[in-house]
Design a protein around this motif. Structure first.
Motif, PDB file in Angstrom:
ATOM      1  N   HIS A 125       0.825  -1.214   0.000  1.00 36.24           N
ATOM      2  CA  HIS A 125       0.000   0.000   0.000  1.00 36.24           C
ATOM      3  C   HIS A 125       0.858   1.262   0.000  1.00 36.24           C
ATOM      4  O   HIS A 125       0.428   2.304   0.499  1.00 36.24           O
ATOM      5  CB  HIS A 125      -0.900   0.002   1.246  1.00 36.24           C
ATOM      6  CG  HIS A 125      -1.751  -1.217   1.378  1.00 36.24           C
ATOM      7  ND1 HIS A 125      -2.917  -1.397   0.663  1.00 36.24           N
ATOM      8  CD2 HIS A 125      -1.592  -2.333   2.143  1.00 36.24           C
ATOM      9  CE1 HIS A 125      -3.451  -2.565   0.987  1.00 36.24           C
ATOM     10  NE2 HIS A 125      -2.667  -3.162   1.871  1.00 36.24           N
ATOM     11  N   GLU A 127       1.916   3.522  -2.253  1.00 35.20           N
ATOM     12  CA  GLU A 127       1.448   4.748  -2.889  1.00 35.20           C
ATOM     13  C   GLU A 127       0.368   5.423  -2.053  1.00 35.20           C
ATOM     14  O   GLU A 127       0.316   6.655  -1.959  1.00 35.20           O
ATOM     15  CB  GLU A 127       0.934   4.452  -4.300  1.00 35.20           C
ATOM     16  CG  GLU A 127       2.009   3.993  -5.264  1.00 35.20           C
ATOM     17  CD  GLU A 127       3.141   5.007  -5.382  1.00 35.20           C
ATOM     18  OE1 GLU A 127       2.863   6.226  -5.326  1.00 35.20           O
ATOM     19  OE2 GLU A 127       4.316   4.583  -5.524  1.00 35.20           O
ATOM     20  N   GLU A 128      -0.495   4.628  -1.473  1.00 31.57           N
ATOM     21  CA  GLU A 128      -1.550   5.201  -0.627  1.00 31.57           C
ATOM     22  C   GLU A 128      -0.961   5.858   0.615  1.00 31.57           C
ATOM     23  O   GLU A 128      -1.390   6.942   1.018  1.00 31.57           O
ATOM     24  CB  GLU A 128      -2.546   4.117  -0.228  1.00 31.57           C
ATOM     25  CG  GLU A 128      -3.707   4.632   0.602  1.00 31.57           C
ATOM     26  CD  GLU A 128      -4.719   3.566   0.944  1.00 31.57           C
ATOM     27  OE1 GLU A 128      -5.563   3.815   1.820  1.00 31.57           O
ATOM     28  OE2 GLU A 128      -4.659   2.467   0.336  1.00 31.57           O
ATOM     29  N   ARG A 130       2.035   7.106   0.974  1.00 36.88           N
ATOM     30  CA  ARG A 130       2.683   8.356   0.552  1.00 36.88           C
ATOM     31  C   ARG A 130       1.654   9.453   0.387  1.00 36.88           C
ATOM     32  O   ARG A 130       1.898  10.619   0.683  1.00 36.88           O
ATOM     33  CB  ARG A 130       3.441   8.153  -0.759  1.00 36.88           C
ATOM     34  CG  ARG A 130       4.784   7.486  -0.597  1.00 36.88           C
ATOM     35  CD  ARG A 130       5.537   7.423  -1.895  1.00 36.88           C
ATOM     36  NE  ARG A 130       5.797   8.754  -2.432  1.00 36.88           N
ATOM     37  CZ  ARG A 130       6.431   8.992  -3.585  1.00 36.88           C
ATOM     38  NH1 ARG A 130       6.830   7.978  -4.317  1.00 36.88           N
ATOM     39  NH2 ARG A 130       6.647  10.214  -3.996  1.00 36.88           N
ATOM     40  N   GLY A 131       0.487   9.078  -0.101  1.00 38.29           N
ATOM     41  CA  GLY A 131      -0.572  10.065  -0.288  1.00 38.29           C
ATOM     42  C   GLY A 131      -1.043  10.682   1.009  1.00 38.29           C
ATOM     43  O   GLY A 131      -1.486  11.831   1.036  1.00 38.29           O
ATOM     44  N   TRP A 132      -0.943   9.917   2.110  1.00 33.94           N
ATOM     45  CA  TRP A 132      -1.330  10.468   3.414  1.00 33.94           C
ATOM     46  C   TRP A 132      -0.518  11.715   3.749  1.00 33.94           C
ATOM     47  O   TRP A 132      -1.012  12.635   4.385  1.00 33.94           O
ATOM     48  CB  TRP A 132      -1.115   9.441   4.516  1.00 33.94           C
ATOM     49  CG  TRP A 132      -1.996   8.232   4.427  1.00 33.94           C
ATOM     50  CD1 TRP A 132      -3.067   8.054   3.596  1.00 33.94           C
ATOM     51  CD2 TRP A 132      -1.869   7.033   5.203  1.00 33.94           C
ATOM     52  NE1 TRP A 132      -3.623   6.819   3.799  1.00 33.94           N
ATOM     53  CE2 TRP A 132      -2.914   6.162   4.790  1.00 33.94           C
ATOM     54  CE3 TRP A 132      -1.013   6.603   6.200  1.00 33.94           C
ATOM     55  CZ2 TRP A 132      -3.089   4.898   5.339  1.00 33.94           C
ATOM     56  CZ3 TRP A 132      -1.184   5.347   6.745  1.00 33.94           C
ATOM     57  CH2 TRP A 132      -2.217   4.505   6.323  1.00 33.94           C
ATOM     58  N   HIS A 134       1.017  13.576   1.432  1.00 34.48           N
ATOM     59  CA  HIS A 134       1.040  14.452   0.248  1.00 34.48           C
ATOM     60  C   HIS A 134       2.439  14.545  -0.361  1.00 34.48           C
ATOM     61  O   HIS A 134       2.897  15.617  -0.756  1.00 34.48           O
ATOM     62  CB  HIS A 134       0.537  15.856   0.617  1.00 34.48           C
ATOM     63  CG  HIS A 134      -0.820  15.856   1.258  1.00 34.48           C
ATOM     64  ND1 HIS A 134      -1.980  15.612   0.553  1.00 34.48           N
ATOM     65  CD2 HIS A 134      -1.201  16.047   2.560  1.00 34.48           C
ATOM     66  CE1 HIS A 134      -3.024  15.665   1.368  1.00 34.48           C
ATOM     67  NE2 HIS A 134      -2.577  15.917   2.598  1.00 34.48           N
ATOM     68  N   LYS A 136       4.515  13.730  -3.337  1.00 28.68           N
ATOM     69  CA  LYS A 136       4.465  13.331  -4.738  1.00 28.68           C
ATOM     70  C   LYS A 136       5.770  12.682  -5.180  1.00 28.68           C
ATOM     71  O   LYS A 136       5.800  11.859  -6.076  1.00 28.68           O
ATOM     72  CB  LYS A 136       4.148  14.545  -5.614  1.00 28.68           C
ATOM     73  CG  LYS A 136       2.758  15.141  -5.348  1.00 28.68           C
ATOM     74  CD  LYS A 136       2.471  16.306  -6.279  1.00 28.68           C
ATOM     75  CE  LYS A 136       1.066  16.855  -6.028  1.00 28.68           C
ATOM     76  NZ  LYS A 136       0.766  18.016  -6.908  1.00 28.68           N
ATOM     77  N   ARG A 137       6.867  13.066  -4.575  1.00 31.35           N
ATOM     78  CA  ARG A 137       8.167  12.458  -4.878  1.00 31.35           C
ATOM     79  C   ARG A 137       9.065  12.611  -3.664  1.00 31.35           C
ATOM     80  O   ARG A 137       8.849  13.490  -2.824  1.00 31.35           O
ATOM     81  CB  ARG A 137       8.802  13.097  -6.106  1.00 31.35           C
ATOM     82  CG  ARG A 137       9.003  14.603  -6.022  1.00 31.35           C
ATOM     83  CD  ARG A 137       9.736  15.101  -7.243  1.00 31.35           C
ATOM     84  NE  ARG A 137       9.904  16.545  -7.229  1.00 31.35           N
ATOM     85  CZ  ARG A 137      10.861  17.180  -7.899  1.00 31.35           C
ATOM     86  NH1 ARG A 137      11.731  16.481  -8.631  1.00 31.35           N
ATOM     87  NH2 ARG A 137      10.954  18.485  -7.867  1.00 31.35           N
ATOM     88  N   LYS A 393     -11.367   0.135  -0.878  1.00 32.06           N
ATOM     89  CA  LYS A 393     -11.758   1.368  -1.555  1.00 32.06           C
ATOM     90  C   LYS A 393     -12.595   1.107  -2.797  1.00 32.06           C
ATOM     91  O   LYS A 393     -13.576   1.790  -3.063  1.00 32.06           O
ATOM     92  CB  LYS A 393     -10.507   2.176  -1.948  1.00 32.06           C
ATOM     93  CG  LYS A 393     -10.023   3.092  -0.854  1.00 32.06           C
ATOM     94  CD  LYS A 393      -8.996   4.054  -1.405  1.00 32.06           C
ATOM     95  CE  LYS A 393      -8.707   5.150  -0.396  1.00 32.06           C
ATOM     96  NZ  LYS A 393      -7.775   6.162  -0.956  1.00 32.06           N
TER      97      LYS A 393
END
Length: 408
Positions: A125, A127-128, A130-132, A134, A136-137, A393
């Motif tokens: 998980h 990518e998810e 990392r999204g927490w 924010h 992007k790189r 999801k």
């Protein structure tokens, strides 16, 4: 120097205390005499009158002798420096070694399996997660176009200042300035230590000198380390110091990558122990009035030991992006041996009762540290359970879509 004669019969070891904090011990000889040299006044002791006591019990409950001690204003060793024992004060008895080995094995058991679960969950998980935040790189990519020769010294000073906040006697004075400069040098020493095996390998095989790349994310980790250390009264503290890495124009296979990571861990462990030993004769530890440069040197050497050992332990966790996963993929037994060695050194020297490392002066200090690993296990369980038992999801989106169209 501390010495008292005529300790009561049956008193084999005398413990010395400064305002109730244990600062050392000594054996009682046949004449009832006990003496200790090189005891350190805690660095956070404020100017004024204090009390030094001795007792035949490790807890200091039965005071045998009392003496006044006065701390004067001026240039002093920091609490970070005084929290570290010197080699002469380390318990080398078989009982101490056995206990340290047992705790090292227990820590390994508490870390290895949860780390595997955490790593597998994070990879699935990633990518998810990392999204927490924010992201992007990676932050390292954001600053890679900045001149690293300018950025690296700047971040060294930032790390030194940040790590100096770990000591309770931090202030705007020369003692704190010496600590900041020393810890900046310590971060540089550990960073170079980690890079040496890889640098030598690429230089010899490809004539590739590579280039340094600052890891800004390590500063965020450093903030967390300082916050936890101050909250739990860790002295000298928990510090993670891998500020930068060397990147090269060539790549290695998985086997070589694991070997180089293992070599880096070995180099840093050896370097850490050497700086811990060299800290004694090369600093102002035995000087009544240490110079500013002596304090810088002591902070640099002591800091290199603390940051080196703790950075190795963090790096050896078998988790995504850490050296531990590379070493374990190459050779599980090599990873196991290195991890046990790193934990043993940390327990035997840093978490030794009386060092002040966890704000305790008894055996309870070692087990306080174990509670942190238990907390890690609990966090790992919650992290895994969140993804395991939540409503997927895609299913949520399908249900929302069906409801929008009136499908039931």
């Amino acid at each position: 120097n501390t010495a008292v004669q005529h300790y009561p019969a049956g008193c084999s070891t005398v413990y010395f205390f400064f305002d109730g904090a244990r600062i050392g011990s000594a054996l009682v000889d046949s004449s009832g005499h006990a003496g200790a040299k090189g005891l350190s006044v805690p660095g956070n002791a404020k100017p004024g009158s204090h009390t030094v006591t001795s007792s035949c019990t490790a807890a200091g409950t039965d005071v045998v002798a009392t003496a006044p001690f006065r701390v004067t204003a001026g240039l002093h060793r920091s609490a970070f420096d005084t929290a570290l024992n010197d080699p002469a004060h380390i318990d080398l008895s078989p009982k101490s070694f056995a206990l340290s080995a047992a705790i090292a094995a227990l820590v390994l058991a508490l870390v290895a399996f949860p780390s595997q679960i955490f790593n597998a969950t994070l990879q699935e998980h990633y990518e998810e997660v990392r999204g927490w935040f924010h992201l992007k790189r990676p932050l390292a990519e954001v600053v890679k176009d900045v001149n690293q020769r300018v950025l690296f010294p700047l971040f060294l000073q930032v790390d030194g200042l940040l790590f100096a906040l770990i000591t309770p006697d931090f202030g705007f004075n020369r003692s704190t300035l010496a600590l900041v400069l020393g810890l900046s040098i310590a971060v540089a020493i550990v960073t170079v230590g980690f890079a040496v095996p890889t640098f030598v390998y690429f230089l010899d095989k490809y004539k590739d000198r590579g280039q340094i790349l600052v890891m800004p994310g390590s500063v965020i980790v450093g903030v967390a380390c300082v916050a936890v250390s101050r909250l739990l009264h860790f002295e000298p503290g928990y510090l993670y110091g891998l500020l930068a890495i060397f990147v090269f124009h060539h790549e290695t296979d998985e086997k070589t990558d694991g070997r180089l990571a293992a070599a880096s861990a070995c180099v840093v462990i050896v370097l850490a122990v050497l700086t811990w030993v060299l800290r004694i004769p090369l600093t102002g530890l035995d000087q009544k009035n240490p110079s500013f440069l002596a304090l810088v040197a002591e902070a640099a050497l002591g800091g290199a030991f603390v940051i080196g050992v703790e950075s190795v332990l963090v790096g050896l966790l078998p988790m995504r992006f850490l050296d531990g996963s590379r070493i374990k993929a190459w050779n599980t037994w090599a990873w196991l041996g290195l991890f046990l060695l790193g934990i043993f050194v940390a327990v035997q020297i840093l978490i030794q009762p009386g060092t002040g490392y966890v704000g305790h002066t008894s055996e309870a200090g070692r087990f306080t540290v174990l509670s942190l690993y238990l907390a890690f296990c609990a966090f790992t369980g919650c992290f895994w359970a969140y993804f395991r038992y939540r409503k997927p999801k895609m299913l949520e989106e399908e249900l929302d879509t069906e409801c929008d169209y009136g499908v039931s």
